[in-house]
Scaffold this motif. Sequence first.
Motif, PDB file in Angstrom:
ATOM      1  N   ALA A   1     -26.685 -14.647  26.751  1.00  0.00           N
ATOM      2  CA  ALA A   1     -26.353 -14.784  25.954  1.00  0.00           C
ATOM      3  C   ALA A   1     -24.979 -14.193  24.689  1.00  0.00           C
ATOM      4  CB  ALA A   1     -27.088 -12.912  24.752  1.00  0.00           C
ATOM      5  N   LYS A   2     -24.101 -13.245  25.829  1.00  0.00           N
ATOM      6  CA  LYS A   2     -22.527 -13.274  25.050  1.00  0.00           C
ATOM      7  C   LYS A   2     -21.516 -15.170  25.466  1.00  0.00           C
ATOM      8  CE  LYS A   2     -22.762  -8.716  25.759  1.00  0.00           C
ATOM      9  NZ  LYS A   2     -22.496  -7.373  26.709  1.00  0.00           N
ATOM     10  N   HIS A   3     -22.357 -15.046  26.520  1.00  0.00           N
ATOM     11  CA  HIS A   3     -21.390 -16.798  27.253  1.00  0.00           C
ATOM     12  C   HIS A   3     -22.376 -17.427  27.678  1.00  0.00           C
ATOM     13  CE1 HIS A   3     -18.577 -13.125  28.167  1.00  0.00           C
ATOM     14  NE2 HIS A   3     -19.504 -12.336  28.370  1.00  0.00           N
ATOM     15  N   PRO A   4     -22.639 -18.232  26.533  1.00  0.00           N
ATOM     16  CA  PRO A   4     -23.467 -19.181  26.633  1.00  0.00           C
ATOM     17  C   PRO A   4     -22.652 -20.591  26.892  1.00  0.00           C
ATOM     18  CG  PRO A   4     -22.950 -19.086  23.655  1.00  0.00           C
ATOM     19  CD  PRO A   4     -22.263 -17.932  24.606  1.00  0.00           C
ATOM     20  N   MET A   5     -23.179 -21.349  27.646  1.00  0.00           N
ATOM     21  CA  MET A   5     -22.681 -22.270  28.545  1.00  0.00           C
ATOM     22  C   MET A   5     -23.267 -23.037  28.024  1.00  0.00           C
ATOM     23  SD  MET A   5     -22.800 -21.094  32.844  1.00  0.00           S
ATOM     24  CE  MET A   5     -22.273 -21.937  32.968  1.00  0.00           C
ATOM     25  N   GLU A   6     -22.584 -25.358  28.323  1.00  0.00           N
ATOM     26  CA  GLU A   6     -23.080 -26.071  27.905  1.00  0.00           C
ATOM     27  C   GLU A   6     -23.837 -26.504  29.559  1.00  0.00           C
ATOM     28  OE1 GLU A   6     -23.585 -27.815  24.800  1.00  0.00           O
ATOM     29  OE2 GLU A   6     -22.462 -25.780  23.859  1.00  0.00           O
ATOM     30  N   VAL A   7     -23.046 -26.189  30.314  1.00  0.00           N
ATOM     31  CA  VAL A   7     -23.944 -26.617  31.745  1.00  0.00           C
ATOM     32  C   VAL A   7     -25.564 -26.404  31.618  1.00  0.00           C
ATOM     33  CG1 VAL A   7     -24.075 -26.838  33.965  1.00  0.00           C
ATOM     34  CG2 VAL A   7     -21.570 -27.287  32.850  1.00  0.00           C
ATOM     35  N   PRO A   8     -26.793 -26.915  32.144  1.00  0.00           N
ATOM     36  CA  PRO A   8     -27.479 -26.125  32.564  1.00  0.00           C
ATOM     37  C   PRO A   8     -27.638 -25.556  33.710  1.00  0.00           C
ATOM     38  CG  PRO A   8     -27.462 -29.236  32.418  1.00  0.00           C
ATOM     39  CD  PRO A   8     -26.102 -28.419  32.551  1.00  0.00           C
ATOM     40  N   VAL A   9     -28.029 -24.616  32.414  1.00  0.00           N
ATOM     41  CA  VAL A   9     -28.116 -23.404  33.760  1.00  0.00           C
ATOM     42  C   VAL A   9     -29.827 -22.934  34.630  1.00  0.00           C
ATOM     43  CG1 VAL A   9     -28.137 -20.740  34.210  1.00  0.00           C
ATOM     44  CG2 VAL A   9     -26.576 -22.022  32.178  1.00  0.00           C
ATOM     45  N   TYR A  10     -29.895 -23.196  35.485  1.00  0.00           N
ATOM     46  CA  TYR A  10     -31.228 -22.429  36.337  1.00  0.00           C
ATOM     47  C   TYR A  10     -30.824 -21.334  36.501  1.00  0.00           C
ATOM     48  CZ  TYR A  10     -32.406 -27.948  35.369  1.00  0.00           C
ATOM     49  OH  TYR A  10     -32.762 -28.779  34.996  1.00  0.00           O
ATOM     50  N   TRP A  11     -32.542 -20.537  37.433  1.00  0.00           N
ATOM     51  CA  TRP A  11     -32.623 -19.459  38.102  1.00  0.00           C
ATOM     52  C   TRP A  11     -32.632 -19.783  39.681  1.00  0.00           C
ATOM     53  CZ3 TRP A  11     -31.877 -14.923  37.003  1.00  0.00           C
ATOM     54  CH2 TRP A  11     -32.515 -13.416  37.882  1.00  0.00           C
ATOM     55  N   GLY A  12     -31.542 -19.469  40.558  1.00  0.00           N
ATOM     56  CA  GLY A  12     -32.779 -19.913  42.455  1.00  0.00           C
ATOM     57  C   GLY A  12     -32.853 -18.776  42.983  1.00  0.00           C
ATOM     58  N   ASN A  13     -32.410 -18.396  43.880  1.00  0.00           N
ATOM     59  CA  ASN A  13     -33.003 -17.416  45.096  1.00  0.00           C
ATOM     60  C   ASN A  13     -32.609 -17.710  46.208  1.00  0.00           C
ATOM     61  OD1 ASN A  13     -34.496 -19.684  46.553  1.00  0.00           O
ATOM     62  ND2 ASN A  13     -36.635 -19.027  46.072  1.00  0.00           N
ATOM     63  N   GLN A  14     -32.691 -16.861  46.612  1.00  0.00           N
ATOM     64  CA  GLN A  14     -32.088 -16.526  48.333  1.00  0.00           C
ATOM     65  C   GLN A  14     -32.703 -17.820  49.590  1.00  0.00           C
ATOM     66  OE1 GLN A  14     -29.396 -15.117  49.763  1.00  0.00           O
ATOM     67  NE2 GLN A  14     -28.905 -12.969  48.560  1.00  0.00           N
ATOM     68  N   ASP A  15     -33.265 -17.984  48.695  1.00  0.00           N
ATOM     69  CA  ASP A  15     -34.323 -19.296  49.909  1.00  0.00           C
ATOM     70  C   ASP A  15     -32.987 -20.223  49.848  1.00  0.00           C
ATOM     71  OD1 ASP A  15     -36.202 -17.846  51.679  1.00  0.00           O
ATOM     72  OD2 ASP A  15     -37.729 -18.546  49.896  1.00  0.00           O
ATOM     73  N   LEU A  16     -33.031 -20.755  48.800  1.00  0.00           N
ATOM     74  CA  LEU A  16     -32.581 -22.285  48.371  1.00  0.00           C
ATOM     75  C   LEU A  16     -30.615 -22.198  48.894  1.00  0.00           C
ATOM     76  CD1 LEU A  16     -32.223 -25.026  47.379  1.00  0.00           C
ATOM     77  CD2 LEU A  16     -32.306 -23.898  45.423  1.00  0.00           C
ATOM     78  N   ALA A  17     -30.422 -20.366  48.341  1.00  0.00           N
ATOM     79  CA  ALA A  17     -29.078 -20.360  48.709  1.00  0.00           C
ATOM     80  C   ALA A  17     -28.758 -20.488  50.593  1.00  0.00           C
ATOM     81  CB  ALA A  17     -28.503 -19.214  48.727  1.00  0.00           C
ATOM     82  N   ARG A  18     -29.555 -19.777  51.429  1.00  0.00           N
ATOM     83  CA  ARG A  18     -29.507 -19.899  52.692  1.00  0.00           C
ATOM     84  C   ARG A  18     -30.119 -21.558  52.912  1.00  0.00           C
ATOM     85  NH1 ARG A  18     -32.292 -14.820  52.838  1.00  0.00           N
ATOM     86  NH2 ARG A  18     -34.679 -15.603  52.693  1.00  0.00           N
ATOM     87  N   LYS A  19     -30.205 -22.190  52.743  1.00  0.00           N
ATOM     88  CA  LYS A  19     -30.076 -23.792  52.797  1.00  0.00           C
ATOM     89  C   LYS A  19     -29.380 -24.399  52.987  1.00  0.00           C
ATOM     90  CE  LYS A  19     -32.537 -28.204  52.028  1.00  0.00           C
ATOM     91  NZ  LYS A  19     -31.994 -28.507  52.685  1.00  0.00           N
ATOM     92  N   PHE A  20     -28.408 -24.122  52.199  1.00  0.00           N
ATOM     93  CA  PHE A  20     -26.947 -24.854  51.708  1.00  0.00           C
ATOM     94  C   PHE A  20     -26.242 -23.390  52.742  1.00  0.00           C
ATOM     95  CE2 PHE A  20     -29.905 -26.680  48.026  1.00  0.00           C
ATOM     96  CZ  PHE A  20     -29.313 -27.954  48.527  1.00  0.00           C
TER      97      PHE A  20
END
Length: 175
Positions: A117-136
């Motif tokens: 809300a304070k720092h909008p980004m032009e790059v697409p932003v998604y919500w991730g989780n620990q499982d995906l972070a662990r996979k990589f």
Amino acid sequence: MKKMLLIIVLSLGLLALTACSGETGNDAKTGGAATASSHTAESTGEAFPYMGQAELDQYLEANAGKPTMLFFWATWCPSCKQQIPELETLQKNKGEQVNLVALSVDESKGALERYMAKHPMEVPVYWGNQDLARKFKVEAIPTLVIFDKTGKQIFSQAGVFPGSMLGAMVDKLNQ
């Protein structure tokens, strides 16, 4: 081509700056699509759509033909905040040649919503989780994971990368 990618990977590893270390900041019970943002993902119409392994696989398949840069980050990470302007410049200058994804691993959806809300980004932003972070094998953030035009992972490295280096990588990936 393999030799050149190896040289680039080694160069990126040597030039990568210190990343935030520690946990990536999200767990399975908090994963889910966020609901408020200034940036809306074009594929789902949702602000901060959830991206787990299945969603990433679908994204890579739907966006085959262009390389993808997946950026693991969190709103509390000072190094991540340094990387964001570089990603936005890359999106502006080379967005036609590469898919950029900023995957938040914040502990709470609210933290991401307040930050965006304070720092909008032009790059697409998604919500991730620990499982995906662990996979990589994300052990520090920011971490950049790169997929070639076919969706095959070819790079993963923690650190802050200068925009010129990211641009050179996009150029090399598109040769």
